[in-house]
Design an enzyme around this catalytic site. Structure first.
Site, PDB file in Angstrom:
ATOM      1  N   TYR A  10       0.834  -1.202   0.000  1.00  0.00           N
ATOM      2  CA  TYR A  10       0.000   0.000   0.000  1.00  0.00           C
ATOM      3  C   TYR A  10       0.871   1.256   0.000  1.00  0.00           C
ATOM      4  O   TYR A  10       0.672   2.162  -0.808  1.00  0.00           O
ATOM      5  CB  TYR A  10      -0.951  -0.021   1.205  1.00  0.00           C
ATOM      6  CG  TYR A  10      -1.724   1.259   1.366  1.00  0.00           C
ATOM      7  CD1 TYR A  10      -2.721   1.599   0.464  1.00  0.00           C
ATOM      8  CD2 TYR A  10      -1.451   2.140   2.414  1.00  0.00           C
ATOM      9  CE1 TYR A  10      -3.430   2.787   0.594  1.00  0.00           C
ATOM     10  CE2 TYR A  10      -2.149   3.312   2.557  1.00  0.00           C
ATOM     11  CZ  TYR A  10      -3.141   3.635   1.638  1.00  0.00           C
ATOM     12  OH  TYR A  10      -3.824   4.819   1.771  1.00  0.00           O
ATOM     13  N   GLU A  32     -11.262   5.644   5.338  1.00  0.00           N
ATOM     14  CA  GLU A  32     -10.677   6.502   6.380  1.00  0.00           C
ATOM     15  C   GLU A  32     -11.680   6.710   7.510  1.00  0.00           C
ATOM     16  O   GLU A  32     -11.305   6.728   8.683  1.00  0.00           O
ATOM     17  CB  GLU A  32     -10.203   7.838   5.813  1.00  0.00           C
ATOM     18  CG  GLU A  32      -9.018   7.733   4.870  1.00  0.00           C
ATOM     19  CD  GLU A  32      -7.730   7.222   5.488  1.00  0.00           C
ATOM     20  OE1 GLU A  32      -7.625   7.148   6.741  1.00  0.00           O
ATOM     21  OE2 GLU A  32      -6.816   6.889   4.724  1.00  0.00           O
ATOM     22  N   TRP A  40      -5.013   1.359  10.623  1.00  0.00           N
ATOM     23  CA  TRP A  40      -5.135   1.289   9.171  1.00  0.00           C
ATOM     24  C   TRP A  40      -4.940  -0.156   8.700  1.00  0.00           C
ATOM     25  O   TRP A  40      -5.568  -0.600   7.743  1.00  0.00           O
ATOM     26  CB  TRP A  40      -4.159   2.241   8.497  1.00  0.00           C
ATOM     27  CG  TRP A  40      -4.316   2.231   7.010  1.00  0.00           C
ATOM     28  CD1 TRP A  40      -3.400   1.820   6.085  1.00  0.00           C
ATOM     29  CD2 TRP A  40      -5.470   2.628   6.257  1.00  0.00           C
ATOM     30  NE1 TRP A  40      -3.914   1.932   4.815  1.00  0.00           N
ATOM     31  CE2 TRP A  40      -5.192   2.430   4.891  1.00  0.00           C
ATOM     32  CE3 TRP A  40      -6.726   3.119   6.605  1.00  0.00           C
ATOM     33  CZ2 TRP A  40      -6.104   2.716   3.874  1.00  0.00           C
ATOM     34  CZ3 TRP A  40      -7.641   3.404   5.593  1.00  0.00           C
ATOM     35  CH2 TRP A  40      -7.322   3.205   4.250  1.00  0.00           C
TER      36      TRP A  40
END
Length: 179
Positions: A10, A32, A40
């Site tokens: 990522y 988000e 995350w």
């Protein structure tokens, strides 16, 4: 950013790369918001499940979700089963459609908070990275005024980082000049 292969991939391929596709922008706004209170890594692990559960983040379809869809999503172990986050996604999809009517594209609306081009910071360390900026504060305020939820200043700043509205790779990072 993390050492798992998914996090490294990522970071190396997506984080901070400017995004102008409305569906992808909506995806990151949802993810988000889903991250609020979580890591995350947790969200990234569930990303593919989110894509399946939320019709590939096609916000026109999501805007039409009803209580039956909410119940389906609350039972889906592949996503974060938080009623407020799920209903916020549906609510936000409806408001993104309104933004598209006003601005033609969500992209056109959202990128105006950075005057259409990425802000390139020169942080030498991740410790220098702020949690919010005046741009994320303005974005959050305007999104909330328009009825969107889970779009506080910190979420907006993380969104801005993810979609390349700001380049917060450190100056030592090999991705700094690439994005």
């Amino acid at each position: 950013m993390g050492n798992s292969p998914l996090m490294v991939d990522y970071h190396d391929k997506e984080w901070g790369v400017p995004v102008h596709d409305d569906r992808t922008l909506f995806e990151f706004l949802v993810l988000e918001g889903a991250q609020a209170g979580l890591s995350w890594q947790t969200v990234l692990n569930k990303r593919e499940n989110y894509r399946k559960a939320f019709n590939g983040f096609e916000f026109a379809k999501i805007a039409g979700y009803n209580n039956k869809d909410v119940q389906r999503l609350l039972r889906d172990p592949g996503i974060i089963r938080n009623r407020l986050k799920i209903t916020a996604t549906i609510n936000n999809a409806k408001h993104i459609l309104e933004l598209e009517k006003e601005f033609d594209f969500f992209d056109k609306y959202i990128w105006r908070f950075v005057s259409g081009k990425p802000i390139k910071h020169t942080f030498r360390s991740l410790n220098e990275t702020p949690a919010t900026t005046r741009e994320s504060d303005a974005m959050s305020k305007d999104l909330r005024k328009r009825g969107l939820r889970f779009v506080g200043p910190t979420i907006c700043y993380a969104f801005m980082q993810a979609v390349g509205m700001v380049n917060d790779h450190t100056t030592k990072c090999f991705r700094y000049d690439a994005v």
